[in-house]
Design a protein around this motif. Structure first.
Motif, short mmCIF file in Angstrom:
data_model
loop_
_atom_site.label_atom_id
_atom_site.label_comp_id
_atom_site.label_asym_id
_atom_site.label_seq_id
_atom_site.Cartn_x
_atom_site.Cartn_y
_atom_site.Cartn_z
N LEU A 118 0.88 -1.29 0.22
CA LEU A 118 0.25 -0.42 -0.44
C LEU A 118 0.90 1.33 0.17
O LEU A 118 1.97 1.29 0.67
N VAL A 119 0.48 1.75 -0.71
CA VAL A 119 1.09 3.18 -0.92
C VAL A 119 0.18 4.61 -0.51
O VAL A 119 -0.85 4.80 -0.92
N ILE A 120 0.67 5.75 -0.39
CA ILE A 120 0.48 7.39 -0.30
C ILE A 120 0.82 8.08 -2.01
O ILE A 120 2.09 7.79 -1.37
N ALA A 121 0.20 8.30 -2.75
CA ALA A 121 0.74 8.29 -3.78
C ALA A 121 -0.01 9.89 -3.79
O ALA A 121 -0.51 10.01 -3.94
N ASP A 122 0.62 10.21 -5.14
CA ASP A 122 0.02 12.09 -5.41
C ASP A 122 -0.55 11.35 -6.95
O ASP A 122 -0.69 10.61 -7.37
N ALA A 123 -0.75 12.73 -8.02
CA ALA A 123 -1.26 12.29 -9.27
C ALA A 123 -0.49 11.26 -9.91
O ALA A 123 -0.84 10.37 -10.34
N THR A 124 0.69 11.32 -9.98
CA THR A 124 1.55 9.73 -10.33
C THR A 124 1.83 9.83 -9.56
O THR A 124 2.22 8.11 -10.19
N LYS A 125 2.83 9.50 -8.79
CA LYS A 125 3.59 8.48 -8.08
C LYS A 125 3.88 8.75 -7.02
O LYS A 125 3.24 9.60 -6.17
N PRO A 126 3.91 7.21 -6.10
CA PRO A 126 3.98 6.98 -4.54
C PRO A 126 4.39 7.87 -3.86
O PRO A 126 6.32 8.56 -4.13
N VAL A 127 3.94 8.55 -2.88
CA VAL A 127 5.10 9.18 -2.13
C VAL A 127 5.21 9.07 -0.85
O VAL A 127 6.16 9.61 -0.52
N VAL A 128 4.97 8.05 -0.44
CA VAL A 128 4.69 7.39 1.09
C VAL A 128 4.88 6.16 0.98
O VAL A 128 3.80 5.51 0.41
N LEU A 129 5.49 5.03 1.46
CA LEU A 129 5.38 4.12 1.96
C LEU A 129 3.88 3.30 2.89
O LEU A 129 4.62 3.70 4.05
N ALA A 130 2.99 3.28 3.20
CA ALA A 130 1.84 4.17 3.42
C ALA A 130 2.16 2.48 5.27
O ALA A 130 2.68 1.69 5.24
N GLY A 131 2.20 4.04 6.79
CA GLY A 131 2.31 3.63 7.40
C GLY A 131 3.68 3.23 7.73
O GLY A 131 3.99 3.16 8.77
N ILE A 132 4.55 3.05 6.94
CA ILE A 132 5.73 2.91 7.07
C ILE A 132 6.64 3.89 7.25
O ILE A 132 7.81 4.02 8.80
N MET A 133 7.39 4.42 6.05
CA MET A 133 8.01 5.45 5.99
C MET A 133 8.00 6.16 4.29
O MET A 133 7.13 6.23 3.67
N GLY A 134 7.86 7.65 4.66
CA GLY A 134 8.34 8.53 3.64
C GLY A 134 8.61 8.63 2.83
O GLY A 134 10.46 8.02 2.52
N GLY A 135 8.45 9.14 1.27
CA GLY A 135 9.30 9.05 0.39
C GLY A 135 10.14 10.34 0.46
O GLY A 135 10.24 11.98 1.15
N GLU A 136 11.59 10.20 -0.24
CA GLU A 136 12.08 11.16 -0.63
C GLU A 136 11.42 13.14 -0.96
O GLU A 136 12.00 14.26 -0.68
N ASN A 137 10.83 12.67 -2.06
CA ASN A 137 10.15 13.71 -2.32
C ASN A 137 8.86 13.91 -2.28
O ASN A 137 8.72 15.17 -2.19
N SER A 138 8.73 14.09 -0.83
CA SER A 138 7.28 14.47 -0.65
C SER A 138 7.42 14.92 1.36
O SER A 138 6.64 15.48 1.56
N GLY A 139 8.38 15.14 1.86
CA GLY A 139 8.38 15.42 3.32
C GLY A 139 9.09 16.97 3.31
O GLY A 139 8.67 18.10 2.58
N VAL A 140 8.50 17.49 4.87
CA VAL A 140 8.85 18.77 4.84
C VAL A 140 10.41 19.47 4.71
O VAL A 140 11.33 18.35 5.50
N SER A 141 11.19 20.47 4.39
CA SER A 141 11.97 20.94 4.83
C SER A 141 11.71 22.11 5.24
O SER A 141 10.86 23.07 5.09
N ASP A 142 12.84 22.81 4.65
CA ASP A 142 13.28 24.46 5.43
C ASP A 142 12.05 25.08 4.96
O ASP A 142 11.79 26.00 6.06
N ASP A 143 11.51 25.04 3.73
CA ASP A 143 11.34 26.26 3.50
C ASP A 143 9.34 26.31 3.17
O ASP A 143 8.90 25.96 2.31
N THR A 144 9.53 24.50 3.63
CA THR A 144 8.22 24.14 4.06
C THR A 144 7.11 25.45 4.20
O THR A 144 7.74 26.21 5.85
N THR A 145 6.26 25.88 3.80
CA THR A 145 5.30 26.53 4.31
C THR A 145 3.64 26.43 4.85
O THR A 145 2.88 26.12 5.31
N ASP A 146 3.22 24.71 3.93
CA ASP A 146 1.85 24.62 3.39
C ASP A 146 2.54 22.94 3.97
O ASP A 146 2.59 22.41 3.17
N LEU A 147 1.15 22.90 4.81
CA LEU A 147 0.98 21.48 5.19
C LEU A 147 0.01 20.53 5.22
O LEU A 147 -1.27 20.92 4.92
#
Lengths: 818, 347
Positions: free
Chosen positions: A309-338
């Motif tokens: 099971l994954v959490i995906a956006d429109a095109t790609k998996p962004v989280v391995l559901a319930g296990i670990m997030g992907g590199e591409n979707s996490g919070v970074s220093d310039d994040t403003t919206d969560l």
């Protein structure tokens, strides 16, 4: 799981000592593996001082002599110091005479290289507040001189490292542990009060999150997503960092830390996305496509398949559901919206994926064991509160909640009598009811019964999926009563008139025999290497006895014999210079025949040369017939008469045994097998062993052991004198003595008919060499005749002897040797 | 004549005393008392003795004859003594060591196992046995361990390939895999499936976990488990058994304590702690020694016992751990190395 005592105190007003809390946890079934104290211990005679003067020590290059001001009460003291990181004017902790620093380090006035020192200026490590420290702890906040150091240092915490059993996922959180302790100490449980309750002020922000769809609802019964706009990423406040550090987590930033904090508080894992990074501003909960890939936060690329099971956006998996997030979707220093995810995933799905990828996390650990199906929304609110508090921003709508509340309704009916009957002792009904209610197992109905005492209808909360039957409530009552208070009793044991299992009886008999014959009983590993089995047993055995998933290469196969383990022990002793000769083992072996494996009970022994032993009086060495005797005795212990089947001399086809010097009897078809004699000299040598090794093994199918001893019958014996006649027979070298003995016995019995009895036929001499042709040997037998009622006359015995000679000449190829 | 007789005795006395071998004695005997001997010759001269002297002379001859026989007997006795003495070697030095003083030794695990079995036999438990190669049903399913339980994982349990066949280990279903049992609880299931309650068994035996070997872990180790099934069995009965076992094994000043725990096949479940500070190397107040609990109704239902009628308890522990505690051994690997300097300590 690490639990902080300070943190627990947010939810329950514990005033018990650390020892009492530790004991309570233990008796509640939350095993305390370790108690870790963090922060400064209570320190006497350690105060704040300021360095007034720093002079070089007259007798040591690396030391300084300082004048340190301890304020009006302490005055100015002289202190010798070896640190380099301070300057005049710095305020530092000073330990004076009488102080005891961690590690039982007692401070006293002393002379250091001829210079008197009144105490010691301390590093953070010396005070027990840090693992290591570079020089003195400089107190930058410049506290007042003479202040006791505990008033300056952050207060300590106590962390309990708990082992949580798999049935209690609710205890994988501080609230869960607090609930247990509140019940134990009869204190109220204080839940955190959420400010945010789902009301959303702002307008929808589709540019942040357009939609959430759950395509695999069986794996994800509930998915919630809340959007927070305008946050600022930064370090967490000190209290949050301290909490996380205390339980072994590294603070990252305010948002990530809040996620972890809420998980450790409630047991509900959360995930925070950077809303901008969600392709199409969509969240799709779906199974991965075979071959799809994701690079998880640990930097590893992982190949996915359609069970995951994954959490995906429109095109790609962004989280391995319930296990670990992907590199591409996490919070970074310039994040403003969560986007804050708080979801319920099916345990089995998470477990399968986690095992399959060899990837576990705090989140997967909790999902695998089961997260309270009703906690997700509350946890999301809690996280939103803390994010707004630590990172600012505002919740913008709408909240996306897909799937419903997982239905939960459970009630168990139990009676007072039932619980007492299971416990074996009586407890008051009021105590039971109070125990249940203290764990929030609320009684919805209470009624008296005719003969079972009070009956309770107990409502089970959603976080206690482990409680399902009346017996489960017995444990809850007993836990809160205290499992250390079970009253003592005598063992009630009416006899069942049974006997031990036949295999147990066999094992005991053969062990007694071997130890009684001066063998040292050994225990070896059951698992052996493939090479050993193909060398010593057979190629097929090496195939059939293999494990599917050995842990190490040299323990990959079941043992088909006990001899190899004994040789290994022999080698160990020889290599350590310990003289070992007689070793034995009793245990299971696994014998392969025609593609079937058979688990057998077995006893084996080896007799080695006493390598390295020096003796003032040499003793006779063992030989083949020593092994024959022992093997026969081992068989007899199983009720098997080794003499009843022919003994086969070992030829080249038997692995491990020395041709011409060893023998075998029995096959799996008989249900048992025996091998004994000299082990193959070359193979023994190849193991690095010195000297000859004799050995024997007997193995039998457990089902062939009946355990019933056959009752012996007494046979009458003659009191008349015996008459002896000897026959020396010249036979071919290949002829076996026992064949000759049997035939000779038959001939003799025929010759004497019913006139008297042939009592025994025994070989007493074997001769080769001078006087005999090449390829022949002479076997001398002694025949004992006797009559049950009279003394035999020479004439009748001689007549019988003549008849025997005639018969030998007529029916056999043997020559009688005069 | 009288003088001759006296001289004859004197001569015999000297000669016989010096004899050391039987042939010489036989020859001397012939010379003195044989048909052609000197005494016989003198007796033949009786006819020449005057009649009135004959009675006295006859008496004298008889005395001489008796005396000679005495001397011959004494000489024979001396020779026999010599002969026996000749069978002996020089006097032994009793302080020399026996060259094969080595005695057999029971392995410490056997000693501990047998002691436990003896203690349990006294209260009616018999020793049961079962295969070490098991199937998933007996090792897991029947013990209420669900199919996706971590204990069943290939990371923790040794399995055999689907192609492996064990001629004398029965399978419940064709699809289940063979494995090496992870506990001896499988023996409990086999025993319960074999016959009706009441049941009281102890099952010691080898068990296997897919684990690295170090000072406290071993790929195979030994367990000992008890199962008691009867009517009206209570938690208090279970505690009584454990108090009895460890009191018998370790002495009266041993205490046991239950801690709530979780096992799939018992409810309630406990871990058992021992307080036995008189044992070597015991530093903590409580040491964990095993697990136990009341047999879960699901397990009874699975073997066809009515959980409404029957109740029971089970207890299990590691034998290595117990032996380490009893003897003060701190490395589990010593049990499997069989260094004689280790084995000889438990004789």
């Amino acid at each position: 799981m690490k639990i902080s005592l300070n943190w627990l105190k947010d939810y329950v007003a514990l005033d018990a000592s650390v020892e009492e809390v530790s004991r309570a946890l233990t008796l509640l079934g939350l095993e305390v593996e370790q108690v870790i104290r963090t922060g400064a211990p209570a320190l006497q005679h350690v105060v704040v001082g300021e360095v007034l003067v720093r002079d070089k020590h007259p007798n040591a290059d690396k030391l300084s002599v300082c004048q340190v001001d301890l304020g009006p009460a302490g005055g100015v003291k002289t202190i010798v110091c070896g640190a380099q990181n301070y300057k005049v004017g710095d305020r530092v902790p000073v330990a004076l005479a009488g102080a005891v620093l961690p590690g039982d380090f007692v401070i006293k006035q002393s002379k250091i290289r001829g210079q008197l020192s009144d105490g010691m200026m301390c590093s953070a490590k010396e005070l027990g507040v840090a693992e290591d420290a570079d020089g003195l702890l400089i107190l930058d906040s410049r506290p007042a001189l003479g202040t006791p150091i505990n008033e300056v240092l952050p207060p300590g915490d106590v962390v309990f490292d708990l082992e949580i059993t798999p049935n209690r996922p609710d205890c994988l959180s501080h609230l869960g542990i607090a609930r247990e302790l509140a019940a134990w100490f009869k204190l109220p449980l204080l839940y955190p009060q959420e400010k945010f309750r789902g009301e959303i002020a702002g307008a929808p922000h589709p540019e942040l999150l357009r939609s959430v769809s759950v395509l695999s609802p069986e794996d994800c019964p509930l998915y919630t997503a809340h959007v927070i706009h305008g946050i600022k990423i930064g370090p967490s406040p000190a209290w949050l960092r301290e909490r996380l550090t205390a339980v072994g987590l590294r603070p990252i930033n305010n948002v990530v830390d809040v996620g972890n904090y809420v998980m450790l508080e409630t047991g509900q894992p959360l995930h925070a996305f950077d809303a901008r990074k969600l392709g199409g501003h969509q969240i799709v909960v779906r199974r991965a496509a075979d071959g799809e890939k994701i690079t998880t936060l640990d930097g590893k690329e992982r190949a996915l398949n359609s069970r995951m099971l994954v959490i995906a956006d429109a095109t790609k998996p962004v989280v391995l559901a319930g296990i670990m997030g992907g590199e591409n979707s996490g919070v970074s220093d310039d994040t403003t919206d969560l986007v804050i995810e708080c979801a319920i995933f099916r345990r089995q799905s998470i477990r399968w994926t986690s095992r399959h990828l060899g990837l576990t996390s705090d989140s997967s650990y909790r999902y695998e064991r089961g997260v309270d199906p009703h906690s997700a929304v509350e946890a999301a609110y809690r996280a939103i509160d803390l994010i707004l508090e630590t990172a600012g921003g505002q919740v913008v709508g709408p909240a996306c909640i897909v799937g419903g509340d997982v239905p939960w309704q459970r009630e168990i009916v139990v009676t007072h009598r039932y619980i007492c009957d299971k416990l074996g002792f009586d407890l008051p009904a009021a105590e039971m009811r109070a125990a249940l209610e203290s764990l929030e197992l609320n009684i919805s109905r209470e009624e008296p019964t005719e003969d079972r005492g009070t009956a309770w209808w107990v409502t089970i909360p959603s976080w206690r999926d482990d409680l399902d039957r009346p017996i489960d409530l017995v444990e809850e009552v007993l836990r809160l009563h205290g499992t250390d208070k079970i009253p003592s009793a005598v063992v009630m044991a009416p006899g069942l008139i049974g006997d031990d299992d036949p295999v147990v009886l066999f094992n005991r008999r053969v062990t007694d025999y071997l130890v009684g014959h001066d063998f040292h009983e050994c225990v070896s590993y059951t698992l052996r290497s493939a090479k050993e089995i193909s060398t010593w047993v057979s190629q097929t055995a090496a195939v059939e006895l293999a494990l599917a998933n050995p842990f190490v290469d040299d323990q990959s196969h079941l043992r088909p014999t006990l001899i190899m383990g004994l040789l290994e022990s022999l080698k160990l002793n020889q290599s350590r210079g310990v003289v070992a000769t007689h070793l034995c083992e009793v245990g299971r072996v696994f014998i392969e025949r025609n593609g079937q494996n058979y688990e057998c009970a077995a006893a084996g022994f080896i007799i080695a040369d006493p390598v390295g032993a020096r003796t003032w009086l040499p003793r006779e060495r063992a030989d083949f017939f020593t092994t024959k005797k022992h093997a026969t005795a081992l068989a007899a212990a199983a009720g098997v008469d080794l003499a009843k089947l022919p003994l086969v001399p070992v030829t080249g086809s038997f692995y491990g045994w020395q041709e011409g010097q060893s023998a075998a009897a029995g096959e799996m078809a008989h249900g048992w097998t025996a091998r004994f004699g000299l082990l193959n000299l070359a193979m023994v040598k190849s193991l690095g062993l010195t000297g000859k090794v004799y050995a024997g093994i007997f193995a039998i199918l457990p089902e062939k052991l009946t355990g019933e001893a056959t009752r012996r019958r007494y046979a009458d014996f003659s009191l008349m004198p015996a008459a002896l006649r000897d026959f020396a027979l010249v036979v071919d070298e290949a002829v076996q003595a026992d064949d000759v003995r049997r035939t000779l016995g038959k001939i003799a019995r025929a010759a004497i008919g019913s006139a008297f009895v042939l009592e025994s036929v025994d070989v007493f001499d074997v001769y080769r060499g001078q006087g005999l042709p090449e390829g022949k040997k002479s076997l001398a037998f002694s025949l004992v005749f006797r009559s049950p009622e009279r003394t035999l006359t020479d004439d009748e015995v001689n007549a019988a002897g003549l008849k025997i000679q005639e018969e030998i000449a007529k029916t056999t190829l043997w020559q009688i040797r005069k | 004549m009288q003088a001759t007789l006296t001289a004859l005795v004197a001569k015999a006395q000297t000669e016989l005393a010096g004899l050391t071998a039987r042939p010489a004695l036989e020859a001397a005997k012939a010379r003195y008392v044989g048909p052609n001997g000197e005494l016989t010759a003198l007796m033949k001269q009786m006819g020449t003795v005057p009649k009135e002297q004959r009675p006295a002379m006859g008496k004298l001859i008889n005395e001489t004859k008796a005396r000679l026989q005495e001397l011959l007997d004494a000489a024979l006795a001396a020779i026999e003594t010599n002969e026996l003495r000749a069978q002996l070697g020089p006097a032994i030095d009793p302080t020399l060591p026996t060259p094969d003083a080595r005695s057999g030794t029971y392995h410490p695990l056997t000693l501990v196992r047998e002691e436990m079995c003896r203690i349990l036999r006294k209260v009616g438990f018999t020793v049961a046995d079962g295969p070490e190669v098991e199937t998933e049903y007996y090792c897991f399913d029947a013990l209420n361990t669900p199919a996706d339980h971590p204990a069943r994982d290939v990371q923790d349990t040794f399995y055999f390939p689907a192609t492996a066949h064990f001629g004398n280990v029965s399978k419940k279903t064709a699809e289940e895999k063979y494995l090496l049992r992870t506990h001896t609880s499988s023996v409990q299931i086999r025993t319960m499936l074999k016959g009706p309650p009441p049941i009281r068994i102890v099952s010691p035996g080898r068990t296997y976990r897919r684990d690295a070997t170090d000072a406290t872990h071993s790929a195979n180790f030994n367990q000992l488990e008890c199962l008691y099934v009867d009517k009206n069995v209570t938690v208090r009965d279970l505690k009584a058994l454990l108090d009895y076992i460890f009191g018998s094994l370790l002495g009266k000043d041993t205490k046991t304590r239950f801690r709530p725990h979780y096992f799939g096949y018992t409810e309630p479940s406990f871990e058992v702690d021992l307080s036995a500070k008189h044992l070597p190397k015991v530093k903590k107040e409580w040491i964990e020694i095993g697990g136990c609990g009341m047999v879960d109704p699901t397990v009874f239902a699975g073997v066809g016992y009515d959980p409404e009628v029957w109740s029971g308890y089970a207890f299990g522990m590691g034998l290595e751990r117990l032996a380490m505690l009893l003897y003060g051994i701190d490395d589990i690997r010593y049990f499997y190395q069989n260094d004689l300097r280790f084995l000889n300590q438990f004789a």
